[in-house]
Design a protein around this motif. Structure first.
Motif, PDB file in Angstrom:
ATOM      1  N   UNK A  39      43.369  10.676  36.490  1.00 45.72           N
ATOM      2  CA  UNK A  39      42.766  10.115  35.285  1.00 45.72           C
ATOM      3  C   UNK A  39      42.127  11.249  34.482  1.00 45.72           C
ATOM      4  N   UNK A  40      42.085  11.083  33.165  1.00 40.55           N
ATOM      5  CA  UNK A  40      41.671  12.161  32.277  1.00 40.55           C
ATOM      6  C   UNK A  40      40.687  11.673  31.242  1.00 40.55           C
ATOM      7  N   UNK A  41      39.861  12.595  30.766  1.00 45.75           N
ATOM      8  CA  UNK A  41      38.945  12.317  29.676  1.00 45.75           C
ATOM      9  C   UNK A  41      38.827  13.586  28.836  1.00 45.75           C
ATOM     10  N   UNK A  42      37.876  13.601  27.912  1.00 47.45           N
ATOM     11  CA  UNK A  42      37.625  14.778  27.075  1.00 47.45           C
ATOM     12  C   UNK A  42      36.127  15.062  27.057  1.00 47.45           C
ATOM     13  N   UNK A  47      30.312  13.621  26.437  1.00 46.61           N
ATOM     14  CA  UNK A  47      29.063  13.745  25.675  1.00 46.61           C
ATOM     15  C   UNK A  47      28.492  12.391  25.284  1.00 46.61           C
ATOM     16  N   UNK A  48      29.378  11.443  25.009  1.00 48.85           N
ATOM     17  CA  UNK A  48      28.944  10.114  24.581  1.00 48.85           C
ATOM     18  C   UNK A  48      28.458   9.242  25.731  1.00 48.85           C
ATOM     19  N   UNK A  49      28.924   9.537  26.945  1.00 47.30           N
ATOM     20  CA  UNK A  49      28.644   8.652  28.084  1.00 47.30           C
ATOM     21  C   UNK A  49      27.633   9.224  29.078  1.00 47.30           C
ATOM     22  N   UNK A  67      23.735  13.003  34.495  1.00 51.35           N
ATOM     23  CA  UNK A  67      23.459  11.625  34.870  1.00 51.35           C
ATOM     24  C   UNK A  67      24.113  10.677  33.869  1.00 51.35           C
ATOM     25  N   UNK A  68      24.763   9.577  34.360  1.00 56.40           N
ATOM     26  CA  UNK A  68      25.076   9.346  35.768  1.00 56.40           C
ATOM     27  C   UNK A  68      25.995  10.449  36.296  1.00 56.40           C
ATOM     28  N   UNK A  69      26.134  10.523  37.599  1.00 55.62           N
ATOM     29  CA  UNK A  69      26.927  11.586  38.208  1.00 55.62           C
ATOM     30  C   UNK A  69      28.366  11.544  37.702  1.00 55.62           C
ATOM     31  N   UNK A  70      28.921  12.725  37.446  1.00 50.26           N
ATOM     32  CA  UNK A  70      30.301  12.831  36.957  1.00 50.26           C
ATOM     33  C   UNK A  70      31.116  13.701  37.907  1.00 50.26           C
ATOM     34  N   UNK A  90      28.818  25.850  37.442  1.00 51.72           N
ATOM     35  CA  UNK A  90      28.872  25.107  36.181  1.00 51.72           C
ATOM     36  C   UNK A  90      29.048  23.623  36.456  1.00 51.72           C
ATOM     37  N   UNK A  91      28.610  22.826  35.509  1.00 52.73           N
ATOM     38  CA  UNK A  91      28.921  21.409  35.467  1.00 52.73           C
ATOM     39  C   UNK A  91      29.805  21.174  34.250  1.00 52.73           C
ATOM     40  N   UNK A  92      30.457  20.030  34.206  1.00 48.84           N
ATOM     41  CA  UNK A  92      31.417  19.781  33.129  1.00 48.84           C
ATOM     42  C   UNK A  92      30.739  19.523  31.796  1.00 48.84           C
ATOM     43  N   UNK A  93      29.715  18.684  31.802  1.00 45.99           N
ATOM     44  CA  UNK A  93      29.094  18.284  30.541  1.00 45.99           C
ATOM     45  C   UNK A  93      28.271  19.423  29.936  1.00 45.99           C
TER      46      UNK A  93
END
Length: 264
Positions: A39-42, A47-49, A67-70, A90-93
């Protein structure tokens, strides 16, 4: 064109018109693909979630987590130092608020990554802080999903940076898996999950794959022992909010001895 991100591991891929067919990080036997598939996102959707928390956990040390955990749910750590701050893992967000707070804390001189599971959005993080270098061990180059001139591959057993900060290649979890030594207090090791701090925060564990519960071989644990036994440290910072706040070197020694007893 969008920079798609795997929702399972949180690693970003190069710009494309459609989602990638596979994630090389998740298809490796240290990670996994969900029964429902990839599954994929951007980053824009993330940023919105989601939002990031930046929490001071010690003098000059800040944990950064989402938060919430990604995805994997790891923490990055910002370490303040006289000649420049360093971001460990690093983290993604990454968003405007995160960038502003980090800049208020002195910015980032460089980013250092422990292993491929935390490659996340390293190119975006570098861009956000004036294209700072991102240090990745050359043995893990195969798993880079995005390329950038900012990514600096290193081959040494130890890479000396500034203010006596150094990266130490340990191997084990990945061929180039590394830890970072910072000479604060009586010394601190930032270990990602190359060395996993256990829930009691008084010992450590070692795994080839954490989600698939595949143990690390004895020879690899011995290799990690040899890589760090000459380093003096009192505190250990893991990737998931678990920290050994005193006598960390003794805790690691005892944990390794326990492993050796079990294996023999």
């Amino acid at each position: 064109m969008q920079d798609f991100i795997c929702t399972t591991c949180g690693v970003q891929y190069p710009p494309a018109e459609k989602v990638p067919e596979r994630c090389i990080i998740c298809e490796d036997d240290r990670q996994y693909v969900l029964p429902s598939g990839q599954h994929w996102t951007t980053l824009q959707r993330i940023n919105q979630q989601y939002k990031n928390i930046i929490e001071q956990i010690a003098e000059g040390v800040y944990a950064i987590y989402t938060t919430p955990s990604f995805a994997i749910g790891q923490r990055a750590h910002l370490v303040q130092s006289p000649d420049g701050n360093i971001l460990w893992d690093c983290i993604t967000n990454i968003d405007k608020s995160t960038i502003a707070i980090i800049n208020a804390l002195g910015g980032i001189k460089a980013i250092a990554i422990s292993h491929p599971h935390y490659f996340s959005t390293i190119v975006e993080w570098s861009k956000a802080f004036d294209d700072v270098p991102v240090y990745v061990n050359a043995l893990d180059e195969h798993w880079l999903t995005r390329r950038s001139p900012a990514i600096q591959l290193w081959n040494e057993q130890e890479l000396h940076l500034w203010d006596n900060i150094k990266l130490i290649r340990c191997g084990g979890h990945f061929p180039g898996a590394a830890v970072m030594y910072v000479p604060v207090g009586k010394g601190a090791l930032f270990v990602g999950d190359t060395i996993q701090v256990t829930p009691g925060c008084n010992d450590v564990s070692f795994m080839y794959s954490y989600p698939n519960m595949i143990p690390l071989q004895q020879k690899d644990i011995v290799q990690i022992k040899q890589a760090i036994e000459h380093v003096d440290y009192n505190v250990m910072y893991g990737a998931f909010g678990k920290y050994i706040t005193h006598n960390a070197k003794a805790a690691v020694k005892a944990s390794i001895e326990r492993y050796i007893r079990i294996y023999t």
